[in-house]
Design a protein around this motif. Structure first.
Motif, mmCIF file in Angstrom:
data_model
loop_
_atom_site.group_PDB
_atom_site.id
_atom_site.type_symbol
_atom_site.label_atom_id
_atom_site.label_comp_id
_atom_site.label_asym_id
_atom_site.label_seq_id
_atom_site.Cartn_x
_atom_site.Cartn_y
_atom_site.Cartn_z
ATOM 1 N N GLY A 175 7.855 5.940 105.739
ATOM 2 C CA GLY A 175 7.524 5.487 107.078
ATOM 3 C C GLY A 175 7.462 6.676 108.030
ATOM 4 N N ILE A 176 6.697 6.527 109.099
ATOM 5 C CA ILE A 176 6.478 7.661 110.002
ATOM 6 C C ILE A 176 7.782 8.229 110.555
ATOM 7 C CG2 ILE A 176 5.404 8.373 112.168
ATOM 8 C CD1 ILE A 176 3.116 6.429 111.509
ATOM 9 N N PRO A 177 8.715 7.421 111.063
ATOM 10 C CA PRO A 177 9.971 8.018 111.547
ATOM 11 C C PRO A 177 10.726 8.771 110.459
ATOM 12 C CG PRO A 177 9.733 5.776 112.384
ATOM 13 C CD PRO A 177 8.674 5.967 111.347
ATOM 14 N N GLY A 178 10.752 8.234 109.240
ATOM 15 C CA GLY A 178 11.438 8.902 108.139
ATOM 16 C C GLY A 178 10.763 10.200 107.744
ATOM 17 N N LEU A 179 9.438 10.218 107.758
ATOM 18 C CA LEU A 179 8.702 11.441 107.430
ATOM 19 C C LEU A 179 8.972 12.535 108.455
ATOM 20 C CD1 LEU A 179 5.309 9.768 106.461
ATOM 21 C CD2 LEU A 179 6.871 10.921 104.884
ATOM 22 N N LEU A 180 8.942 12.181 109.728
ATOM 23 C CA LEU A 180 9.190 13.175 110.766
ATOM 24 C C LEU A 180 10.623 13.694 110.706
ATOM 25 C CD1 LEU A 180 7.230 11.576 113.748
ATOM 26 C CD2 LEU A 180 6.525 13.493 112.292
ATOM 27 N N ALA A 181 11.557 12.813 110.336
ATOM 28 C CA ALA A 181 12.957 13.226 110.242
ATOM 29 C C ALA A 181 13.164 14.233 109.109
ATOM 30 C CB ALA A 181 13.851 12.006 110.034
ATOM 31 N N VAL A 182 12.522 14.008 107.962
ATOM 32 C CA VAL A 182 12.723 14.928 106.836
ATOM 33 C C VAL A 182 12.010 16.258 107.089
ATOM 34 C CG1 VAL A 182 10.784 14.204 105.353
ATOM 35 C CG2 VAL A 182 12.895 15.003 104.310
ATOM 36 N N ILE A 183 10.913 16.235 107.821
ATOM 37 C CA ILE A 183 10.240 17.483 108.211
ATOM 38 C C ILE A 183 11.167 18.326 109.079
ATOM 39 C CG2 ILE A 183 8.367 18.422 109.629
ATOM 40 C CD1 ILE A 183 6.694 15.952 108.646
ATOM 41 N N GLU A 184 11.807 17.700 110.031
ATOM 42 C CA GLU A 184 12.749 18.429 110.901
ATOM 43 C C GLU A 184 13.940 18.930 110.100
ATOM 44 O OE1 GLU A 184 15.195 17.822 115.104
ATOM 45 O OE2 GLU A 184 14.236 16.109 114.143
ATOM 46 N N GLU A 185 14.456 18.094 109.204
ATOM 47 C CA GLU A 185 15.601 18.481 108.381
ATOM 48 C C GLU A 185 15.287 19.709 107.536
ATOM 49 O OE1 GLU A 185 18.465 16.573 104.870
ATOM 50 O OE2 GLU A 185 16.999 15.311 105.885
ATOM 51 N N ALA A 186 14.037 19.847 107.115
ATOM 52 C CA ALA A 186 13.634 20.963 106.267
ATOM 53 C C ALA A 186 13.407 22.250 107.055
ATOM 54 C CB ALA A 186 12.364 20.608 105.505
ATOM 55 N N GLY A 187 13.562 22.205 108.375
ATOM 56 C CA GLY A 187 13.327 23.391 109.186
ATOM 57 C C GLY A 187 11.858 23.665 109.407
ATOM 58 N N CYS A 188 11.049 22.612 109.345
ATOM 59 C CA CYS A 188 9.611 22.735 109.544
ATOM 60 C C CYS A 188 9.212 21.967 110.803
ATOM 61 C CB CYS A 188 8.853 22.194 108.336
ATOM 62 S SG CYS A 188 9.138 23.111 106.809
ATOM 63 N N ILE A 189 7.939 22.097 111.159
ATOM 64 C CA ILE A 189 7.435 21.418 112.340
ATOM 65 C C ILE A 189 6.129 20.716 111.984
ATOM 66 C CG2 ILE A 189 6.164 23.452 113.174
ATOM 67 C CD1 ILE A 189 6.998 22.548 116.034
ATOM 68 N N CYS A 190 5.927 19.525 112.544
ATOM 69 C CA CYS A 190 4.680 18.789 112.337
ATOM 70 C C CYS A 190 3.606 19.373 113.247
ATOM 71 C CB CYS A 190 4.897 17.309 112.629
ATOM 72 S SG CYS A 190 3.385 16.311 112.501
ATOM 73 N N ARG A 191 2.562 19.907 112.644
ATOM 74 C CA ARG A 191 1.447 20.475 113.408
ATOM 75 C C ARG A 191 0.348 19.457 113.686
ATOM 76 N NH1 ARG A 191 3.610 24.748 115.792
ATOM 77 N NH2 ARG A 191 4.098 26.484 114.380
ATOM 78 N N HIS A 192 0.223 18.454 112.812
ATOM 79 C CA HIS A 192 -0.863 17.478 112.977
ATOM 80 C C HIS A 192 -0.514 16.221 112.186
ATOM 81 C CE1 HIS A 192 -5.055 16.330 113.875
ATOM 82 N NE2 HIS A 192 -5.054 15.769 112.674
#
Length: 207
Positions: A166-183
């Motif tokens: 799900g979108i909230p879960g995907l964004l949370a794991v991206i942040e946890e990994a020390g990455c940023i969503c560009r698009h």
């Protein structure tokens, strides 16, 4: 549905991605967009996680000086991919168990990791994002739902498992990994086909 069953299903239908009914432009625009986030002038490796048999992204990746490595659980998919591009380094493995042997400037998981069981997806995504070089880019697709979910679908013939954090879960794991969503984009509306471009940033950029 376990990963052995997924492998068997894709062994059965592997040639579908090579026939005239499959668009060879599928995902090309999105990969070109993701590659624009890479700095110019540096070579390195690209990983295609769940590479399948179709090698349509390889010219784009090599055009940025990237050597290509692929992993897939389907033996038939890999045999076809190797025939099409013998220069690519290919591994027949379950991506959840496979350990990256290096860091990558670019990782693609196009229409692949959504076949991983829901309870394994977070760990897999963390592993892939931790395998990125600083400044490295990760493009992947997911079901664009508001919450985590999974289902089995037989549209292509054999049963195939799908899941999404799900979108909230995907964004949370991206942040946890020390990455940023560009698009983040729904690119096949009204279908909830979502692609996300992620970039690994340095620790200093987070402060």
């Amino acid at each position: 549905m376990d990963h052995t069953a997924i492998a068997s299903s894709y062994d059965e239908i592997a040639e579908r991605w090579l026939d005239a009914q499959f668009s060879q432009s599928n995902g090309i625009r999105q990969h070109a967009q993701a590659l624009r986030f890479l700095e110019d002038g540096a070579d390195g490796w690209a990983l295609n996680a769940g590479c399948g048999c179709n090698t349509r992204f390889n010219d784009l990746l090599r055009g940025r000086g990237l050597r290509i490595e692929g992993v897939d659980i389907s033996r038939r998919m890999l045999d076809l991919a190797g025939d099409a591009d013998p220069a690519a380094l290919l591994h027949h493995a379950d991506i959840c168990e496979w350990q990256p042997p290096r860091r990558y400037r670019f990782i693609s998981a196009w229409d692949s990791i959504w076949h991983v069981r829901l309870e394994q997806q977070r760990a897999l995504m963390l592993k892939l994002m931790h395998a990125l070089d600083t400044g490295g880019v990760f493009i992947f697709t997911a079901g664009g739902l508001d919450a985590a979910d999974s289902h089995v679908d037989a549209t292509m013939g054999p049963e195939v498992y799908y899941s999404t954090l799900g979108i909230p879960g995907l964004l949370a794991v991206i942040e946890e990994a020390g990455c940023i969503c560009r698009h983040l984009e729904f690119d096949q509306l009204p279908h909830k086909h979502l692609f996300i471009i992620v970039q690994r940033i340095s620790a200093s950029a987070l402060s």
